[in-house]
Design a protein around this motif. Sequence first.
Motif, PDB file in Angstrom:
ATOM      1  N   ASP A 116      40.545  30.599 -88.767  1.00  0.00           N
ATOM      2  CA  ASP A 116      41.689  30.298 -87.904  1.00  0.00           C
ATOM      3  C   ASP A 116      41.883  31.449 -86.927  1.00  0.00           C
ATOM      4  OD1 ASP A 116      42.233  27.886 -89.144  1.00  0.00           O
ATOM      5  OD2 ASP A 116      43.529  28.799 -90.649  1.00  0.00           O
ATOM      6  N   VAL A 117      41.664  31.193 -85.638  1.00  0.00           N
ATOM      7  CA  VAL A 117      41.726  32.231 -84.613  1.00  0.00           C
ATOM      8  C   VAL A 117      42.927  31.953 -83.713  1.00  0.00           C
ATOM      9  CG1 VAL A 117      40.502  33.382 -82.742  1.00  0.00           C
ATOM     10  CG2 VAL A 117      39.225  32.442 -84.680  1.00  0.00           C
ATOM     11  N   TYR A 118      43.731  32.993 -83.493  1.00  0.00           N
ATOM     12  CA  TYR A 118      44.942  32.877 -82.681  1.00  0.00           C
ATOM     13  C   TYR A 118      44.913  33.992 -81.639  1.00  0.00           C
ATOM     14  CZ  TYR A 118      49.985  32.756 -81.656  1.00  0.00           C
ATOM     15  OH  TYR A 118      51.202  32.674 -81.035  1.00  0.00           O
ATOM     16  N   ILE A 119      44.799  33.619 -80.352  1.00  0.00           N
ATOM     17  CA  ILE A 119      44.668  34.579 -79.267  1.00  0.00           C
ATOM     18  C   ILE A 119      45.976  34.650 -78.488  1.00  0.00           C
ATOM     19  CG2 ILE A 119      43.409  35.178 -77.171  1.00  0.00           C
ATOM     20  CD1 ILE A 119      41.021  33.682 -78.268  1.00  0.00           C
ATOM     21  N   LEU A 120      46.508  35.863 -78.318  1.00  0.00           N
ATOM     22  CA  LEU A 120      47.709  36.081 -77.516  1.00  0.00           C
ATOM     23  C   LEU A 120      47.306  36.574 -76.133  1.00  0.00           C
ATOM     24  CD1 LEU A 120      50.017  37.938 -80.077  1.00  0.00           C
ATOM     25  CD2 LEU A 120      50.125  35.552 -79.413  1.00  0.00           C
ATOM     26  N   GLY A 121      47.951  36.045 -75.111  1.00  0.00           N
ATOM     27  CA  GLY A 121      47.660  36.483 -73.758  1.00  0.00           C
ATOM     28  C   GLY A 121      48.918  36.503 -72.915  1.00  0.00           C
ATOM     29  N   GLY A 122      48.943  37.388 -71.918  1.00  0.00           N
ATOM     30  CA  GLY A 122      50.102  37.485 -71.047  1.00  0.00           C
ATOM     31  C   GLY A 122      50.236  36.325 -70.090  1.00  0.00           C
ATOM     32  N   SER A 123      49.175  35.519 -69.945  1.00  0.00           N
ATOM     33  CA  SER A 123      49.207  34.346 -69.078  1.00  0.00           C
ATOM     34  C   SER A 123      48.153  33.361 -69.569  1.00  0.00           C
ATOM     35  CB  SER A 123      48.932  34.740 -67.622  1.00  0.00           C
ATOM     36  OG  SER A 123      47.607  35.228 -67.477  1.00  0.00           O
ATOM     37  N   VAL A 124      48.229  32.135 -69.045  1.00  0.00           N
ATOM     38  CA  VAL A 124      47.240  31.125 -69.414  1.00  0.00           C
ATOM     39  C   VAL A 124      45.852  31.551 -68.955  1.00  0.00           C
ATOM     40  CG1 VAL A 124      46.545  28.716 -69.080  1.00  0.00           C
ATOM     41  CG2 VAL A 124      48.964  29.287 -69.360  1.00  0.00           C
ATOM     42  N   HIS A 125      45.769  32.181 -67.779  1.00  0.00           N
ATOM     43  CA  HIS A 125      44.474  32.616 -67.238  1.00  0.00           C
ATOM     44  C   HIS A 125      43.813  33.653 -68.151  1.00  0.00           C
ATOM     45  CE1 HIS A 125      41.420  33.726 -64.326  1.00  0.00           C
ATOM     46  NE2 HIS A 125      41.819  34.987 -64.406  1.00  0.00           N
ATOM     47  N   ILE A 126      44.590  34.643 -68.591  1.00  0.00           N
ATOM     48  CA  ILE A 126      44.021  35.681 -69.453  1.00  0.00           C
ATOM     49  C   ILE A 126      43.613  35.098 -70.803  1.00  0.00           C
ATOM     50  CG2 ILE A 126      44.569  37.798 -70.727  1.00  0.00           C
ATOM     51  CD1 ILE A 126      46.246  38.688 -68.394  1.00  0.00           C
ATOM     52  N   THR A 127      44.427  34.202 -71.341  1.00  0.00           N
ATOM     53  CA  THR A 127      44.089  33.564 -72.611  1.00  0.00           C
ATOM     54  C   THR A 127      42.800  32.762 -72.495  1.00  0.00           C
ATOM     55  OG1 THR A 127      46.448  33.405 -73.141  1.00  0.00           O
ATOM     56  CG2 THR A 127      44.948  32.046 -74.427  1.00  0.00           C
ATOM     57  N   LYS A 128      42.623  32.088 -71.364  1.00  0.00           N
ATOM     58  CA  LYS A 128      41.396  31.320 -71.146  1.00  0.00           C
ATOM     59  C   LYS A 128      40.191  32.245 -71.063  1.00  0.00           C
ATOM     60  CE  LYS A 128      39.309  27.982 -67.970  1.00  0.00           C
ATOM     61  NZ  LYS A 128      39.500  27.174 -66.737  1.00  0.00           N
ATOM     62  N   GLU A 129      40.319  33.359 -70.354  1.00  0.00           N
ATOM     63  CA  GLU A 129      39.212  34.311 -70.257  1.00  0.00           C
ATOM     64  C   GLU A 129      38.837  34.869 -71.627  1.00  0.00           C
ATOM     65  OE1 GLU A 129      40.225  37.325 -67.496  1.00  0.00           O
ATOM     66  OE2 GLU A 129      39.640  36.156 -65.728  1.00  0.00           O
ATOM     67  N   ASN A 130      39.852  35.244 -72.428  1.00  0.00           N
ATOM     68  CA  ASN A 130      39.570  35.792 -73.752  1.00  0.00           C
ATOM     69  C   ASN A 130      38.900  34.757 -74.656  1.00  0.00           C
ATOM     70  OD1 ASN A 130      40.664  38.255 -73.068  1.00  0.00           O
ATOM     71  ND2 ASN A 130      42.682  37.789 -73.886  1.00  0.00           N
ATOM     72  N   SER A 131      39.312  33.508 -74.530  1.00  0.00           N
ATOM     73  CA  SER A 131      38.694  32.452 -75.326  1.00  0.00           C
ATOM     74  C   SER A 131      37.232  32.262 -74.932  1.00  0.00           C
ATOM     75  CB  SER A 131      39.468  31.144 -75.147  1.00  0.00           C
ATOM     76  OG  SER A 131      40.818  31.295 -75.534  1.00  0.00           O
ATOM     77  N   GLU A 132      36.952  32.324 -73.640  1.00  0.00           N
ATOM     78  CA  GLU A 132      35.566  32.175 -73.181  1.00  0.00           C
ATOM     79  C   GLU A 132      34.700  33.317 -73.682  1.00  0.00           C
ATOM     80  OE1 GLU A 132      36.167  31.986 -69.004  1.00  0.00           O
ATOM     81  OE2 GLU A 132      36.502  29.798 -68.959  1.00  0.00           O
ATOM     82  N   VAL A 133      35.248  34.550 -73.647  1.00  0.00           N
ATOM     83  CA  VAL A 133      34.484  35.696 -74.150  1.00  0.00           C
ATOM     84  C   VAL A 133      34.217  35.541 -75.637  1.00  0.00           C
ATOM     85  CG1 VAL A 133      34.573  38.185 -74.563  1.00  0.00           C
ATOM     86  CG2 VAL A 133      35.313  37.262 -72.372  1.00  0.00           C
ATOM     87  N   LEU A 134      35.206  35.070 -76.392  1.00  0.00           N
ATOM     88  CA  LEU A 134      35.029  34.883 -77.835  1.00  0.00           C
ATOM     89  C   LEU A 134      33.958  33.847 -78.127  1.00  0.00           C
ATOM     90  CD1 LEU A 134      35.996  35.476 -80.736  1.00  0.00           C
ATOM     91  CD2 LEU A 134      37.665  33.639 -80.445  1.00  0.00           C
TER      92      LEU A 134
END
Length: 333
Positions: A69-87
């Motif tokens: 179960d992975v839960y990513i926090l981001g300051g914006s939708v754009h940053i969260t999307k980038e972090n998800s892509e990197v993961l």
Amino acid sequence: MCLTEWYSRVRVGNNLSDMFPIRNDLKQGDALSPLLFNFALDYAIRRVQVNQDDLKLNGTHQLLVYADDVYILGGSVHITKENSEVLIVASKENGLEVNADKTVCEYMVMSRDQNAGRSRNMKIDNRSFERVEEFKYLGTTLTNQSSIHEGIKSRLQSGNACYHSVQNLLSSSLLSKNLKIKIYITIILSVVLYGCETWSLTLREEHRLRVFENRVLRRIFGPRRDEVWEWRKLHNEEPNDLYSPPNSVRVIKSRMKWAGHVARMKKRRGVYRVLVGKSEGKRPLGRLRRRWEDNIKMDLKTVGCGDMNWIELAQISDRWRALVDAVMNLQVP
């Protein structure tokens, strides 16, 4: 996530063999399976934390992972999307792939401006992430308003289902009152109060919990005859007089035990850093919501220690245990 195209090497002394493919998968339940999974996922997690900007708490990046179960926090939708892509990319480098049939891909915007990004799905690696207003993580309901109301509502619904499954036992004349209370504590109360150490209760939530508990206790103790010898339901205060164990609200006040345990943790522990950490930015205008720490301070205030630093108080176990017992023994209306 699952492992695909896995390769290995064998070391004998100082010699390392060539890479060879592993074609036989581990069987389900094999003790080596979670170890290999942790190795592969840890590499991907470190890539996200090192290479990407993210929402920070106390100067550290936030990426919560429990098993798969992975839960990513981001300051914006754009940053969260980038972090998800990197993961996802880093996971593929190690042979980890997301199982599309078993994985629920969702994202949630926690903002006072709930119109931002409304009805817009996020596309990552040919997968659509649906925007939701709430979701469950490790049994706890998280909402876009950071409200505990829906979480307690979900707990009460689960407890109500347990209550209906054993209500015939609770009203049976063949069982003693003590045995019925044990059934209530073991089967019903444990479900309702799951994760209650992290709740930040208001008077409204306390009332809802007492209403539910009184309903169960009325089933256990049954009706009572009044002055004219007619049967009537127990009044709200009567179940508490008949029920000797601590009621649900008093049990929740045992969060002080957990608070003292966390306060004595080492500073590098993640739970301690969340407890004492401060989010970057400013709190919004308007009336401030009651925080979890405010409940701890209010409990200490009832025993005359409201002006003291509770984290310093918790460093001495015996003194803190005495304060917890004093709070637990207070009469809860």
